[in-house]
Design an enzyme around this catalytic site. Structure first.
Site, mmCIF file in Angstrom:
data_model
loop_
_atom_site.group_PDB
_atom_site.id
_atom_site.type_symbol
_atom_site.label_atom_id
_atom_site.label_comp_id
_atom_site.label_asym_id
_atom_site.label_seq_id
_atom_site.Cartn_x
_atom_site.Cartn_y
_atom_site.Cartn_z
ATOM 1 N N ASP A 87 0.818 -1.222 0.000
ATOM 2 C CA ASP A 87 0.000 0.000 0.000
ATOM 3 C C ASP A 87 0.846 1.265 0.000
ATOM 4 O OD1 ASP A 87 -3.230 -0.339 0.945
ATOM 5 O OD2 ASP A 87 -1.964 -2.117 1.044
ATOM 6 N N SER A 477 -8.050 1.322 4.733
ATOM 7 C CA SER A 477 -6.884 0.598 5.225
ATOM 8 C C SER A 477 -7.281 -0.194 6.459
ATOM 9 C CB SER A 477 -5.764 1.582 5.570
ATOM 10 O OG SER A 477 -4.788 0.976 6.382
#
Length: 575
Positions: A87, A477
């Site tokens: 990420d 997230s």
């Protein structure tokens, strides 16, 4: 004439003197593999090693140790490589759209290498969060003996006498954007947050998916969570190399393990750990690839009423992942949950979950709590439905009893995360607002790119976390547990889901006790808005992102790209 023994009944073996036997013998001899070894089981080591991100930087060392263990067990190891999305690195391009899209690319990478070569089994090196579901999806699709090795979490650091990890850096970066934190403070945190290889150290998506692997029965018991490159991790690596060869001999396959009961066990584990909401779509995707008739979303609805929160690892609570591992880890959590689990579910050990849990002891009741003394009885993950979320909306509630459970206010709508952050900076987002950030779903993003998590942290940085709510069809997230945020609202706006029809000023009501998400829009008005609605142009596109956008299924089907592989056609022998 020289007699040659018949090959073992392995799909990787071909008749002596046949085309495939000859060309493979030639190729592999050049790699140093003697002809006498060609009939051994052939095991793929699925490695996403990369120097781009610390999550994957240690995997080559693990692969080397695993190769030796597999050889010692009498088989041939073959290392293959896949994409390695992180990420914080790969998420830079296309607003993060490459992240979820990479999950399915990994699955297809594995199919090409392992199915194409007709290897007999595989060990997957599980690291950053998208590699784990991609590997599990491939295991379910290919249905050859498979074992997941959890490759561990990274050590965190300290800054100004306080703990600091990558979660703190992520949150604080958006506090800088809103002027709450000096940039030099953020720089100091970034310099000290990560002290070695492995995945994010909190109960984010990576560690949550590692727990899923163990709860599903696809990883060795006791192997998650675990510190990267620790002696304990390498002990499991050695055991895995031995065990995968036995699994090939036993013909123990993923679809023997990935049953509806196994998924129920994994859902209960994530609920008890307050894990990442991203596990929901990932488990649904694994089920879809394996043809398992299970609705993971409904499991979260049903089991959320029964399973208390027994672990409070950051960001849900204040304990560290190290403390959880020391207290008993995933196996200790499963032991606590044992009365609520399907104990007869089969695992990669060849034994049932109950057999694996025999004699397990939790060493710290304060870290992994018993069922009668949980951190919270309310579900850590709440599933909503309503007239703007007819399929689903997901809230990561956590364990804070003071957190809002009901919010009602006027919508303020944005199609881009940058626009929402700008509105925060210039004061247009006010207390009482419901921030609607849409167009960030699997097609609209595509692949859920669009920065929903940045908006959540920016809201927190603006001091509005307790005063506004947020809706998005994007994902968050796994490190997000801030404010009242409804994520993955489905159907998504890009395909005309009701979220696309919400306008500024519409009163939106979120109720976690009733599990509802509604706007005060009449059906007549909804129809009128739908008649004039037009989809926005895609935010990002071209190349792999267009392939993904044009083929991805809806969230309720796990956002997978293709129908499951017809394994009955694989392994055809040459005439």
């Amino acid at each position: 004439m020289t007699e040659h023994p018949m090959p073992k009944k392995l799909r990787s073996n071909f008749p002596y003197g046949s085309y495939l036997w000859a060309v493979r013998a030639a190729q592999w001899r050049a790699l140093g593999i003697d002809e006498s070894e060609l009939e051994k089981p052939k095991i793929a080591i699925v490695n996403s090693s990369s120097n781009l991100a610390i999550c994957f930087s240690h995997l080559d060392g693990i692969a080397n140790a695993l190769k030796q263990s597999i050889r010692d067990a009498g088989a041939l190891p073959f290392e293959i490589r896949t994409a390695a999305p992180s990420d914080f690195i790969t998420g830079a391009g296309a607003g993060g759209a490459y992240m979820l899209a990479a999950r399915d690319l990994i699955t297809n990478d594995i199919e090409v290498a392992v199915e194409g070569a007709q290897l007999d089994g595989m060990i997957c090196l599980a690291s950053c969060d998208k590699t784990v579901p991609g590997q599990l999806m491939a295991a379910a699709r290919l249905n050859i003996p498979t074992l997941v090795v959890v490759c561990g979490y990274q050590p965190s650091g300290e800054y100004n006498g306080k703990h600091v990890d990558i979660e703190d850096v992520f949150i604080s970066s958006m506090h800088v954007v809103t002027g709450k934190l000096p940039v030099e403070e953020l720089a100091g945190m970034a310099r000290n947050a990560i002290k070695g290889p492995g995945v994010c150290s909190g109960m984010g998506t990576a560690n949550s998916m590692h727990l899923v692997c163990e709860a599903l029965g696809m990883a060795l018991p006791g192997s998650a969570p675990i510190a990267a490159n620790s002696r304990q991790m390498f002990d499991f690596v050695h055991q895995a190399g031995q065990r995968i060869v036995e699994m090939v001999e036993e013909d123990l396959k993923p679809r023997d393990i990935l049953t509806p009961e196994a998924f129920a066990n994994a859902v209960a584990t994530i609920l008890a750990a307050g894990g990442s909401v991203n596990t929901i779509k990932h488990m649904q995707a694994v089920a879809a690839e394996g043809g398992v008739d299970v609705d993971v979303y409904q499991l979260f609805r049903d089991l959320g009423k029964q399973v208390p929160v027994l672990v409070g690892v950051r960001p849900v609570g204040e304990h560290s992942i190290e403390q959880m591992e020391a207290a008993g880890g995933g196996r200790g959590l499963l032991k606590r949950l044992e009365p609520l689990l399907h104990g007869d579910a089969l695992t990669v050990t060849g034994k049932t979950l109950t057999q694996n849990l025999h004699g397990v002891i939790v060493s710290d009741d304060a870290v992994i709590r018993p069922l009668d003394n949980p951190f919270a009885t309310q579900p850590a993950i709440v599933m909503l439905r309503g007239n703007i979320a007819p399929q689903a909306g997901i809230v990561k509630y956590g364990i804070d009893p003071q957190k809002m459970r009901r919010f009602e206010g006027p919508a303020i709508c944005f199609e881009r995360s940058a626009d929402a952050i700008e509105a925060l900076q210039d004061g247009r987002i006010q207390p009482g607002h419901v921030v609607v950030m849409r167009g960030a779903g699997v097609r609209g993003g595509p692949a859920m790119g669009g920065g929903a998590s940045k908006v959540v942290f920016a809201i927190d940085g603006a001091g509005l976390g307790d005063h506004v709510a947020m809706l998005t069809d994007g994902h968050l997230s796994g490190l997000v547990c801030k404010g009242l945020v409804v994520a993955e609202v489905a159907p998504e706006a890009a395909v005309g889901g009701p979220l696309a029809l919400v306008e500024d000023g519409d009163i939106v009501t979120i109720d976690l006790d009733l599990n509802t998400l509604d706007a005060n829009i009449s059906e007549t008005e909804m129809q009128a808005r739908r008649a004039r609605w037009r989809p926005l142009a895609p935010q990002f596109g071209g190349g792999w992102l267009d392939i993904y956008r044009n083929n991805v299924s809806s969230m309720e089907h796990g956002a997978v790209l293709i129908k499951p592989l017809d394994i009955s056609r694989s392994g055809e022998q040459p005439q």
